[in-house]
Design a protein around this motif. Sequence first.
Motif, PDB file in Angstrom:
ATOM      1  N   THR A 136     -59.161  20.184  10.901  1.00 12.41           N
ATOM      2  CA  THR A 136     -58.871  19.441   9.674  1.00 12.41           C
ATOM      3  C   THR A 136     -57.365  19.394   9.416  1.00 12.41           C
ATOM      4  O   THR A 136     -56.617  20.269   9.869  1.00 12.41           O
ATOM      5  CB  THR A 136     -59.581  20.084   8.471  1.00 12.41           C
ATOM      6  OG1 THR A 136     -59.125  21.441   8.332  1.00 12.41           O
ATOM      7  CG2 THR A 136     -61.087  20.085   8.680  1.00 12.41           C
ATOM      8  N   ARG A 181     -63.614  20.850  -1.905  1.00  7.95           N
ATOM      9  CA  ARG A 181     -63.044  19.514  -2.070  1.00  7.95           C
ATOM     10  C   ARG A 181     -62.778  18.895  -0.698  1.00  7.95           C
ATOM     11  O   ARG A 181     -61.638  18.574  -0.359  1.00  7.95           O
ATOM     12  CB  ARG A 181     -61.743  19.576  -2.888  1.00  7.95           C
ATOM     13  CG  ARG A 181     -61.917  19.989  -4.338  1.00  7.95           C
ATOM     14  CD  ARG A 181     -62.634  18.910  -5.138  1.00  7.95           C
ATOM     15  NE  ARG A 181     -62.689  19.243  -6.549  1.00  7.95           N
ATOM     16  CZ  ARG A 181     -63.676  19.921  -7.112  1.00  7.95           C
ATOM     17  NH1 ARG A 181     -64.695  20.354  -6.360  1.00  7.95           N
ATOM     18  NH2 ARG A 181     -63.675  20.183  -8.405  1.00  7.95           N
ATOM     19  N   HIS A 236     -63.258  16.036   0.452  1.00  5.77           N
ATOM     20  CA  HIS A 236     -62.733  14.676   0.443  1.00  5.77           C
ATOM     21  C   HIS A 236     -61.212  14.645   0.397  1.00  5.77           C
ATOM     22  O   HIS A 236     -60.592  13.635   0.733  1.00  5.77           O
ATOM     23  CB  HIS A 236     -63.297  13.904  -0.758  1.00  5.77           C
ATOM     24  CG  HIS A 236     -62.891  14.478  -2.089  1.00  5.77           C
ATOM     25  ND1 HIS A 236     -63.538  15.567  -2.650  1.00  5.77           N
ATOM     26  CD2 HIS A 236     -61.895  14.120  -2.945  1.00  5.77           C
ATOM     27  CE1 HIS A 236     -62.967  15.850  -3.816  1.00  5.77           C
ATOM     28  NE2 HIS A 236     -61.970  14.992  -4.018  1.00  5.77           N
ATOM     29  N   ARG A 237     -60.589  15.754  -0.020  1.00  8.75           N
ATOM     30  CA  ARG A 237     -59.125  15.835  -0.027  1.00  8.75           C
ATOM     31  C   ARG A 237     -58.580  16.353   1.301  1.00  8.75           C
ATOM     32  O   ARG A 237     -57.360  16.383   1.490  1.00  8.75           O
ATOM     33  CB  ARG A 237     -58.662  16.763  -1.159  1.00  8.75           C
ATOM     34  CG  ARG A 237     -59.007  16.248  -2.548  1.00  8.75           C
ATOM     35  CD  ARG A 237     -58.660  17.269  -3.612  1.00  8.75           C
ATOM     36  NE  ARG A 237     -57.258  17.665  -3.554  1.00  8.75           N
ATOM     37  CZ  ARG A 237     -56.721  18.635  -4.302  1.00  8.75           C
ATOM     38  NH1 ARG A 237     -57.504  19.309  -5.139  1.00  8.75           N
ATOM     39  NH2 ARG A 237     -55.450  18.931  -4.189  1.00  8.75           N
ATOM     40  N   ASN A 238     -59.463  16.754   2.191  1.00  7.64           N
ATOM     41  CA  ASN A 238     -59.044  17.320   3.473  1.00  7.64           C
ATOM     42  C   ASN A 238     -59.272  16.319   4.608  1.00  7.64           C
ATOM     43  O   ASN A 238     -59.777  16.667   5.672  1.00  7.64           O
ATOM     44  CB  ASN A 238     -59.818  18.616   3.746  1.00  7.64           C
ATOM     45  CG  ASN A 238     -59.236  19.406   4.903  1.00  7.64           C
ATOM     46  OD1 ASN A 238     -58.093  19.186   5.310  1.00  7.64           O
ATOM     47  ND2 ASN A 238     -60.028  20.304   5.454  1.00  7.64           N
ATOM     48  N   VAL A 239     -58.921  15.074   4.346  1.00 10.17           N
ATOM     49  CA  VAL A 239     -59.021  14.018   5.358  1.00 10.17           C
ATOM     50  C   VAL A 239     -57.678  13.339   5.477  1.00 10.17           C
ATOM     51  O   VAL A 239     -56.879  13.315   4.536  1.00 10.17           O
ATOM     52  CB  VAL A 239     -60.120  12.999   5.003  1.00 10.17           C
ATOM     53  CG1 VAL A 239     -61.492  13.616   5.136  1.00 10.17           C
ATOM     54  CG2 VAL A 239     -59.909  12.444   3.600  1.00 10.17           C
ATOM     55  N   HIS A 298     -56.482  10.512   2.968  1.00 10.92           N
ATOM     56  CA  HIS A 298     -56.121  11.014   1.640  1.00 10.92           C
ATOM     57  C   HIS A 298     -54.723  11.611   1.663  1.00 10.92           C
ATOM     58  O   HIS A 298     -53.936  11.422   0.728  1.00 10.92           O
ATOM     59  CB  HIS A 298     -57.130  12.070   1.192  1.00 10.92           C
ATOM     60  CG  HIS A 298     -56.863  12.601  -0.191  1.00 10.92           C
ATOM     61  ND1 HIS A 298     -56.019  13.658  -0.432  1.00 10.92           N
ATOM     62  CD2 HIS A 298     -57.337  12.192  -1.419  1.00 10.92           C
ATOM     63  CE1 HIS A 298     -55.973  13.903  -1.731  1.00 10.92           C
ATOM     64  NE2 HIS A 298     -56.762  13.033  -2.347  1.00 10.92           N
TER      65      HIS A 298
END
Length: 352
Positions: free
Chosen positions: A113, A336, A338-341, A344
């Motif tokens: 990630t 969270r 979705h913040r680890n893409v 983003h």
Amino acid sequence: MFKFTRSSKLPRSVCSESCFPGKRKSAQEGRPPCCYHCTQCPHNEISNETDMDHCVRCPESHYANTEQNHCLQKTVTFLAYEDPLGMALTSLALSFSALTAGVLVVFVKYHHTPIVKANNQALTYILLITLTFCFLCPLLYIGHPNTGTCILQQSTFAVLFTVALSTVLAKSVTVVLAFRITVPGRLIRWIMISRFPNFIIPICTLIQLVLCGFWLSKSPPFVDSDAYSKHGHIIIICNKGSTIAFHSVLGYLCSMALGSYTMAYLSRNLPDTFNEAKFMSFSMLIFFSVWVTFLPVYHSTKGKYVVAMEAYSILVSSAGLLGCIFVPKCYIILFRPHRNVLHHVRNKVHSR
């Protein structure tokens, strides 16, 4: 006529009562030798016979009872695993060590990630492994001290924390070089290509090893006993040996913490998703505050509470590193995602 009566009571040849055990005779100035005061024996001295002229001091391994007519054997004590304080420190050490190992597992599992990749994975793994052992350091302070554990207490603490702080320093330098230097010169370009930040750890650790080697060769820690801090007890503790060497080692660690804080402060306004600078700044402030506070407490506390305070300081400073640097990252990774893409991260950097 005078009438004489015969008394059956024998006349007395002294003008003072006998001094019972626990007291001694003290002559009265200007009076005959048979006249004296009965004076209580001084602290930790006894008299076990009547009308003794002097009290006898108990040996260091004994203490005088309340009546001061007998010496009792002192109880040998130390910070044991069975003590409530020892049990609490042991539980905290093992719990935090297991928690750090769990954080390491999370970072290894999510190694692909962006958040894990962005802050030098190798340094992150080194720091987590080192913190795992840092949390186990207080176990060396619990139990009956011996020469081996006394030496290991200081040397292990010094080396492990040097590795941890030098890793934070290397991470801080990496962040500064990667984000703040927009047009690198020849020297900066060489530093980035040669991965110079990775050499910070062995260089800083080597300096600490030299300090520890000088300490152990000149005046190493040794087993000592404290027979005066607590009445009726002999407290077995580890003497630091050279106090100058101990304070030098601690001063070196604090200077590294200040250096890491300075480097992290320079990059405090960089993108939050990539940047650990704010978290590292807080962790270094906690570390520095803990050990600056430790020094006056260390010099004002006696007995096994000094040992407990040192072990507690190790736990708190290690927890500061773990909590400030890794808890926010674990929160994003686990809660969270979705913040680890990558998109983003790019959007966040672009907006800034």
